[in-house]
Design a protein around this motif. Structure first.
Motif, PDB file in Angstrom:
ATOM      1  N   GLN A 112      34.807  50.536  47.012  1.00  0.00           N
ATOM      2  CA  GLN A 112      34.058  49.409  46.448  1.00  0.00           C
ATOM      3  C   GLN A 112      34.774  49.004  45.158  1.00  0.00           C
ATOM      4  OE1 GLN A 112      31.417  47.926  47.790  1.00  0.00           O
ATOM      5  NE2 GLN A 112      31.258  49.377  49.479  1.00  0.00           N
ATOM      6  N   PRO A 113      34.509  47.819  44.629  1.00  0.00           N
ATOM      7  CA  PRO A 113      35.077  47.480  43.319  1.00  0.00           C
ATOM      8  C   PRO A 113      34.676  48.542  42.299  1.00  0.00           C
ATOM      9  CG  PRO A 113      34.201  45.519  44.352  1.00  0.00           C
ATOM     10  CD  PRO A 113      33.790  46.683  45.217  1.00  0.00           C
ATOM     11  N   GLU A 142      42.434  51.430  40.137  1.00  0.00           N
ATOM     12  CA  GLU A 142      41.021  51.166  40.370  1.00  0.00           C
ATOM     13  C   GLU A 142      40.889  49.862  41.149  1.00  0.00           C
ATOM     14  OE1 GLU A 142      37.335  49.726  37.591  1.00  0.00           O
ATOM     15  OE2 GLU A 142      38.596  51.326  36.799  1.00  0.00           O
ATOM     16  N   ILE A 143      40.053  49.874  42.191  1.00  0.00           N
ATOM     17  CA  ILE A 143      39.831  48.663  42.989  1.00  0.00           C
ATOM     18  C   ILE A 143      39.163  47.621  42.092  1.00  0.00           C
ATOM     19  CG2 ILE A 143      38.636  47.638  44.976  1.00  0.00           C
ATOM     20  CD1 ILE A 143      40.862  49.510  45.834  1.00  0.00           C
ATOM     21  N   ALA A 144      39.856  46.489  41.875  1.00  0.00           N
ATOM     22  CA  ALA A 144      39.313  45.421  41.045  1.00  0.00           C
ATOM     23  C   ALA A 144      38.506  44.438  41.885  1.00  0.00           C
ATOM     24  CB  ALA A 144      40.442  44.687  40.318  1.00  0.00           C
ATOM     25  N   GLU A 145      39.016  44.152  43.103  1.00  0.00           N
ATOM     26  CA  GLU A 145      38.340  43.162  43.936  1.00  0.00           C
ATOM     27  C   GLU A 145      38.708  43.371  45.402  1.00  0.00           C
ATOM     28  OE1 GLU A 145      37.945  38.289  44.221  1.00  0.00           O
ATOM     29  OE2 GLU A 145      39.153  39.183  42.635  1.00  0.00           O
ATOM     30  N   ILE A 146      37.728  43.150  46.268  1.00  0.00           N
ATOM     31  CA  ILE A 146      37.961  43.146  47.717  1.00  0.00           C
ATOM     32  C   ILE A 146      38.034  41.677  48.109  1.00  0.00           C
ATOM     33  CG2 ILE A 146      37.096  43.818  49.984  1.00  0.00           C
ATOM     34  CD1 ILE A 146      35.591  46.120  48.551  1.00  0.00           C
ATOM     35  N   PHE A 161      43.104  43.606  48.926  1.00  0.00           N
ATOM     36  CA  PHE A 161      42.497  44.168  47.719  1.00  0.00           C
ATOM     37  C   PHE A 161      43.361  43.844  46.510  1.00  0.00           C
ATOM     38  CE2 PHE A 161      41.358  47.040  51.179  1.00  0.00           C
ATOM     39  CZ  PHE A 161      40.012  47.285  50.971  1.00  0.00           C
TER      40      PHE A 161
END
Length: 166
Positions: A112-113, A142-146, A161
């Motif tokens: 997830q973000p 770190e996931i910033a955006e999907i 991503f």
């Protein structure tokens, strides 16, 4: 055989370890060979049936401009994202297929973000021709955006991503 099906086969062969692929159906033959990383796709019609080839040629020519436009859009999008933040890395789809955020509908999404990821961590699945391909993060961060929705069709090279790297 439609031009989109041929494109999908080319992309799948290009992303695999196969050096040569031949497909023959109803007098149409498609033969793919990798030459030093490049894939060529000579499509040849059986000599006994030249008339169907003439009928198929106009159909194949029509989708090409739209496909080129999509490729241009895909190539422009990464430049815009990189200009906004140099620490954002894009995870791109390695193939044409269907994007899935989780291993099955009952299970939670891989990420997830805000999720911290390592380079070898699976972030999603792209299904192509009934094969489920796990896609890894490629970088630590770190996931910033999907950028795509669960179940959405994705193209080769489409950003999936944005990962904020350190």
């Amino acid at each position: 055989m439609k031009i989109q099906e041929i494109r999908e086969i080319i992309k799948l062969v290009d992303g695999s370890s196969i050096d040569e692929f031949t497909y023959e159906s109803e007098g149409t033959k498609v033969k793919l060979k990798k030459n030093g990383g490049a894939v060529s796709a000579p499509a040849a019609q059986a000599p006994a049936a030249p008339a169907p080839k003439m009928e198929e040629a106009p159909k194949a020519a029509a989708p090409a401009p739209a496909a080129k436009a999509e490729e241009l859009i895909s190539e422009e999008a990464p430049e815009v994202a990189v200009q906004n933040d140099e620490n954002l890395h894009q995870i791109l789809s390695p193939m044409v297929g269907t994007f899935y955020q989780s291993p099955s509908p009952e299970e939670p999404a891989y990420v997830q973000p805000g999720t911290k990821v390592s380079a070898d961590q699976v972030v999603c699945i792209v299904e192509a021709m009934k094969l489920f391909n796990e896609i890894e993060a490629e970088v630590d961060g770190e996931i910033a955006e999907i950028l795509v929705k669960d179940g959405q069709l994705v193209e080769y090279g489409q950003p999936l991503f944005l990962v904020k790297t350190n």
